[in-house]
Scaffold this motif. Structure first.
Motif, PDB file in Angstrom:
ATOM      1  N   ALA A 262       0.826  -1.207   0.000  1.00 53.00           N
ATOM      2  CA  ALA A 262       0.000   0.000   0.000  1.00 53.00           C
ATOM      3  C   ALA A 262       0.861   1.258   0.000  1.00 53.00           C
ATOM      4  CB  ALA A 262      -0.943  -0.011   1.199  1.00 53.00           C
ATOM      5  N   LEU A 263       1.936   1.255   0.774  1.00 52.59           N
ATOM      6  CA  LEU A 263       2.842   2.398   0.827  1.00 52.59           C
ATOM      7  C   LEU A 263       3.476   2.651  -0.540  1.00 52.59           C
ATOM      8  CD1 LEU A 263       4.453   4.519   2.527  1.00 52.59           C
ATOM      9  CD2 LEU A 263       6.175   2.707   2.815  1.00 52.59           C
TER      10      LEU A 263
ATOM     11  N   LYS B 133      15.053  -3.314   0.048  1.00 54.08           N
ATOM     12  CA  LYS B 133      13.929  -2.580   0.636  1.00 54.08           C
ATOM     13  C   LYS B 133      14.339  -1.495   1.622  1.00 54.08           C
ATOM     14  CE  LYS B 133      10.417  -6.018  -0.231  1.00 54.08           C
ATOM     15  NZ  LYS B 133       9.467  -6.959   0.343  1.00 54.08           N
ATOM     16  N   ASP B 134      15.641  -1.246   1.746  1.00 58.65           N
ATOM     17  CA  ASP B 134      16.076  -0.087   2.523  1.00 58.65           C
ATOM     18  C   ASP B 134      16.078   1.169   1.645  1.00 58.65           C
ATOM     19  OD1 ASP B 134      18.242  -0.709   0.913  1.00 58.65           O
ATOM     20  OD2 ASP B 134      19.713  -0.635   2.526  1.00 58.65           O
ATOM     21  N   ILE B 135      15.602   1.034   0.432  1.00 60.29           N
ATOM     22  CA  ILE B 135      15.513   2.140  -0.523  1.00 60.29           C
ATOM     23  C   ILE B 135      14.511   3.176  -0.006  1.00 60.29           C
ATOM     24  CG2 ILE B 135      13.664   1.062  -1.886  1.00 60.29           C
ATOM     25  CD1 ILE B 135      15.048   2.012  -4.411  1.00 60.29           C
ATOM     26  N   THR B 136      14.837   4.442  -0.176  1.00 62.80           N
ATOM     27  CA  THR B 136      13.878   5.484   0.194  1.00 62.80           C
ATOM     28  C   THR B 136      12.844   5.611  -0.923  1.00 62.80           C
ATOM     29  OG1 THR B 136      15.073   7.297  -0.870  1.00 62.80           O
ATOM     30  CG2 THR B 136      15.678   6.767   1.433  1.00 62.80           C
TER      31      THR B 136
ATOM     32  N   ILE C 298      11.694   6.253  -6.944  1.00 65.46           N
ATOM     33  CA  ILE C 298      11.253   6.961  -8.145  1.00 65.46           C
ATOM     34  C   ILE C 298      12.439   7.230  -9.067  1.00 65.46           C
ATOM     35  CG2 ILE C 298      10.151   9.060  -9.026  1.00 65.46           C
ATOM     36  CD1 ILE C 298       8.318   7.019  -7.455  1.00 65.46           C
ATOM     37  N   ALA C 299      13.568   7.626  -8.513  1.00 71.32           N
ATOM     38  CA  ALA C 299      14.765   7.890  -9.317  1.00 71.32           C
ATOM     39  C   ALA C 299      15.249   6.624 -10.011  1.00 71.32           C
ATOM     40  CB  ALA C 299      15.870   8.474  -8.436  1.00 71.32           C
ATOM     41  N   ARG C 300      15.214   5.516  -9.294  1.00 73.00           N
ATOM     42  CA  ARG C 300      15.667   4.255  -9.888  1.00 73.00           C
ATOM     43  C   ARG C 300      14.710   3.767 -10.977  1.00 73.00           C
ATOM     44  NH1 ARG C 300      19.557   0.813  -7.483  1.00 73.00           N
ATOM     45  NH2 ARG C 300      20.678   1.854  -5.810  1.00 73.00           N
ATOM     46  N   ILE C 301      13.418   3.997 -10.779  1.00 69.28           N
ATOM     47  CA  ILE C 301      12.448   3.641 -11.820  1.00 69.28           C
ATOM     48  C   ILE C 301      12.749   4.439 -13.088  1.00 69.28           C
ATOM     49  CG2 ILE C 301      10.026   3.859 -12.516  1.00 69.28           C
ATOM     50  CD1 ILE C 301       9.312   3.077  -9.591  1.00 69.28           C
TER      51      ILE C 301
END
Length: 135
Positions: free
Chosen positions: A16-17, A105-108, A113-116
């Motif tokens: 959901a987040l 999953k420690d990604i902010t 969004i930047a990685r996408i």
């Protein structure tokens, strides 16, 4: 053109987040709670990007990638594994199967969004159609 993402994550709160953040960032997002649902969503919506948790019910992330590698629905699809697991062997197995990237999953949320953007803008073509050559 709006980018379509399928997000496969079996933890409902985390899913959901991510979904809320991705939608607020302008992406069209379809959810999947397990590997089987992920395959179904890819077939239904033909997304630009599939973000897969590694450990899910029905099929794990790598099994989903293996299934998609054999289907026409995956041509041009970019796939990323997003997992708590961060060992080199698992990452290398994913890359050998054709994933575009492997994120932990420690990604902010901002980094997500930047990685996408990086994955979608990168020159790698995603899965290629298999071409048979008579010879």
């Amino acid at each position: 053109m709006e980018t379509t993402i399928v997000l496969a994550e079996d933890e409902p709160q985390l899913r959901a987040l991510y979904v809320e953040w991705l939608r607020r960032s302008g992406f069209r997002v379809h959810e999947a709670a397990d590997g089987g649902e992920a395959l179904a969503r890819v077939r239904e919506v033909r997304p630009d990007l599939l973000i897969l948790d590694l450990w899910m019910p029905v099929l794990n992330g790598l099994e989903v990638v293996e299934h998609l590698a054999r289907t026409a629905e995956a041509v041009g699809l970019r796939i990323v594994i997003l997992s708590h697991q961060d060992d080199a062997d698992t990452r290398l197995e994913g890359f050998a199967l054709g994933i575009a990237d492997y994120w932990t999953k420690d990604i902010t949320l901002t980094e997500l969004i930047a990685r996408i953007a990086m994955v979608l803008g990168s020159p790698s073509p995603g899965f290629e159609a298999e071409v048979e050559v008579d010879g």
